[in-house]
Design an enzyme around this catalytic site. Structure first.
Site, mmCIF file in Angstrom:
data_model
loop_
_atom_site.group_PDB
_atom_site.id
_atom_site.type_symbol
_atom_site.label_atom_id
_atom_site.label_comp_id
_atom_site.label_asym_id
_atom_site.label_seq_id
_atom_site.Cartn_x
_atom_site.Cartn_y
_atom_site.Cartn_z
ATOM 1 N N LYS A 13 0.813 -1.220 0.000
ATOM 2 C CA LYS A 13 0.000 0.000 0.000
ATOM 3 C C LYS A 13 0.846 1.269 0.000
ATOM 4 O O LYS A 13 0.442 2.299 -0.517
ATOM 5 C CB LYS A 13 -0.901 0.012 1.241
ATOM 6 C CG LYS A 13 -2.076 -0.924 1.078
ATOM 7 C CD LYS A 13 -2.919 -0.983 2.335
ATOM 8 C CE LYS A 13 -3.818 -2.201 2.286
ATOM 9 N NZ LYS A 13 -4.193 -2.675 3.602
ATOM 10 N N ARG A 14 2.012 1.170 0.580
ATOM 11 C CA ARG A 14 2.890 2.331 0.640
ATOM 12 C C ARG A 14 3.371 2.778 -0.736
ATOM 13 O O ARG A 14 3.820 3.899 -0.903
ATOM 14 C CB ARG A 14 4.112 2.004 1.477
ATOM 15 C CG ARG A 14 3.805 1.954 2.938
ATOM 16 C CD ARG A 14 5.092 1.806 3.669
ATOM 17 N NE ARG A 14 4.884 1.960 5.100
ATOM 18 C CZ ARG A 14 5.837 1.747 5.978
ATOM 19 N NH1 ARG A 14 7.025 1.379 5.560
ATOM 20 N NH2 ARG A 14 5.600 1.907 7.253
#
Length: 461
Positions: free
Chosen positions: A237-238
């Site tokens: 997700k980063r």
RNA sequence: GUCCCCAUCGUCUAGUGGUCUAGGAUACCGCCCUUUCACGGCGGCGACACGGGUUCGAAUCCCGUUGGGGAUGCCA
């Protein structure tokens, strides 16, 4: 008949890597006039999210990947799994294990450190009695020999059987686990070809043992390397946009995304642009590369601008309205506007922003541009141009171009004393679409209004 | 730690022993086009990780090293 599937677990949105896996399976099924099935792997009640299935279906809708038959939910098939589970138990191919979480944790820790585990994980393998304690069911893996299969991407893959531990096939609440249900369902659903991420390569050996235990035919496996982030490790997700629908929100066309993804790990000579039909005709999982690839946005942007350029205006107008709240469907110069913009933007979002900039009168004027182009004599030029416009009625871009040139000719001045200032008056800056097109889109009255606006702001008394 | 996988321009890739002084795409740079910014056209920069073999010949085959990635769950 070729039967493939995509089998996500409903823990969130559809991941960009998952979409590529789905695409490969879909292409292979379509190419062979086979079936592409969708199966939701929701055996872990704790992790499942209700919205996730919806999110996945929405993403499939958007990309146009269609699946055959009903969606299979593993959570609705517990009876089937129970039956097979009991069969293994009865045949003595599986057993109840009473090891506690603490004991397992100790085993795992020791293994990680390279030490001898304090307890044998197979402690209950040959235990005959029944204990009044919670238990899981483990599969009895062979103690010797090799487990092998021919992977369609990586070639022959083998492992010593004793390196595969007696894996859990049912949790202490009785629910079956992934490696077991995946094998059962792939068999029951008649899978012939399984294309999946190579993070599953190890699981394949476990699933192979399940096939063998039941005497089932083994499908062909293709383990495709992961898509890495721009730094070279697993996407998370980063790394920004990993949710497929995020690309819709950012203004990407689904065919651009698909074209981008199909070229990650697969190619056909020097060809870069593939229509869906071409992908179907040309794709073959045996051509998938062995090396992992990285996600790179520049290439996606380039593909997206290519597909935007080649989209009919009508489609673009609808997407602009439906997805970005920019409604120009009734604008009389919408064709000119879209034609100009589709050549220059990378995303629909960008296009929407550009339209907004054009259609909304400038709230401020770029300082540098003003300093460079707006002089006293320029203001008087603009004032004269305003008067000049009274006898003219330019509508289309060539007419506007003619009008400007006539004025230039008449006044004997260079373009830079009229054109950049005009543009600044229209949108507040010196960048943008063709000036004649811009004036045409705005129309004479609006053009005059904006010229007057600029004069009012900068004239010196 | 153990096991497994992988290795060509920054990135995506072509390449399967000679046609490779390694091709395409993207990104970047320059020129042209152009009132501007883009688009487009042309050109440029830029890679076979390293070391050993095998062979007349290796980006291509073998071994090792290094580097990267993955797996190692009562997740999938």
């Amino acid at each position: 008949m070729v039967v493939t599937r995509f089998a996500p677990s409903p823990t969130g949105y559809l991941h960009i890597g998952g979409l590529r896996t789905a695409l490969f399976n879909w292409l292979w099924a379509r190419k062979n006039d086979g079936k592409f099935r969708l199966r939701i792997e929701d055996t872990d009640k704790e992790r499942n999210k209700k919205e996730a299935v919806d999110a996945i279906i929405k993403a499939f809708d958007w990309t146009g990947l269609n699946y055959d038959g009903e969606i299979v939910f593993q959570s609705q098939r517990e009876d089937i799994y129970k039956k097979y589970l009991n069969e293994l138990l009865e045949k003595g191919l599986a057993y109840k294990c009473y090891l506690t979480k603490e004991e397992l944790e100790a085993i795992r820790e020791a293994k990680m450190k390279g030490e001898e585990p304090p307890i044998d994980i197979r402690k209950y393998r040959d235990f005959k009695g029944e204990l009044d304690k919670p238990y899981v069911i483990r599969f009895k893996t062979p103690l010797s020999g090799k487990i092998c299969f021919e992977d369609g991407v990586k070639g022959m893959q083998c492992v010593e059987a004793n390196e595969i531990e007696d894996f859990v096939i049912a949790r202490s609440d009785g629910s079956p686990t992934y490696n077991f249900v995946a094998a059962v369902d792939d068999h029951e659903m008649g899978m012939t070809d399984i294309i999946r991420g190579d993070d599953h390569l190890r699981n394949t050996f476990k699933q192979l043992l399940i096939y063998e235990a039941f005497g089932w035919n083994v499908p062909k496996f293709y383990h495709v390397p992961m898509i890495h982030n721009e730094k070279g490790s697993k996407m998370s997700k980063r790394d920004g946009a990993v949710d497929v629908m995020e690309y819709k929100r950012e203004g990407y066309l689904p065919e651009a995304l698909l074209n981008f993804l199909v070229r990650l790990g697969w190619s056909h000579g020097d060809q870069e642009i593939f229509s869906i039909e071409e992908m179907i005709n040309l794709f073959d999982p045996k051509d998938i590369n062995k090396a992992p690839s990285r996600f790179n946005k520049e290439k996606l942007d380039w593909l997206n601008s290519h597909y935007i350029k080649n989209s009919p205006n009508e489609r673009l107008e609808k997407l602009l309205r439906d997805d970005f709240g920019i409604d120009i469907i009734n604008h009389d110069k919408k064709e000119i506007l879209i034609d100009e913009l589709k050549e220059r933007v990378k995303t629909l979002k960008e296009m929407a922003e550009e339209i907004d900039k054009i259609l909304t009168p400038p709230k401020e004027y770029n300082e540098k541009a003003v300093k460079k182009f707006i002089k006293d004599e320029v203001i008087s030029n603009l004032r004269e141009f305003l008067v000049f416009l009274n006898d003219k009625d330019p509508k289309l871009p060539p007419e506007w171009a003619d009008a400007m040139h006539e004025f230039l000719e008449m006044k004997q001045i260079k373009p830079k004393f009229l054109m950049p200032p005009l543009r600044i008056a229209m949108v507040g800056d010196t960048k943008g679409i063709d000036l004649a097109a811009l004036l045409s889109v705005l129309g004479k009255e609006e053009v005059k209004k904006r010229i007057a606006g600029l004069i009012a702001k900068f004239e010196v008394f």
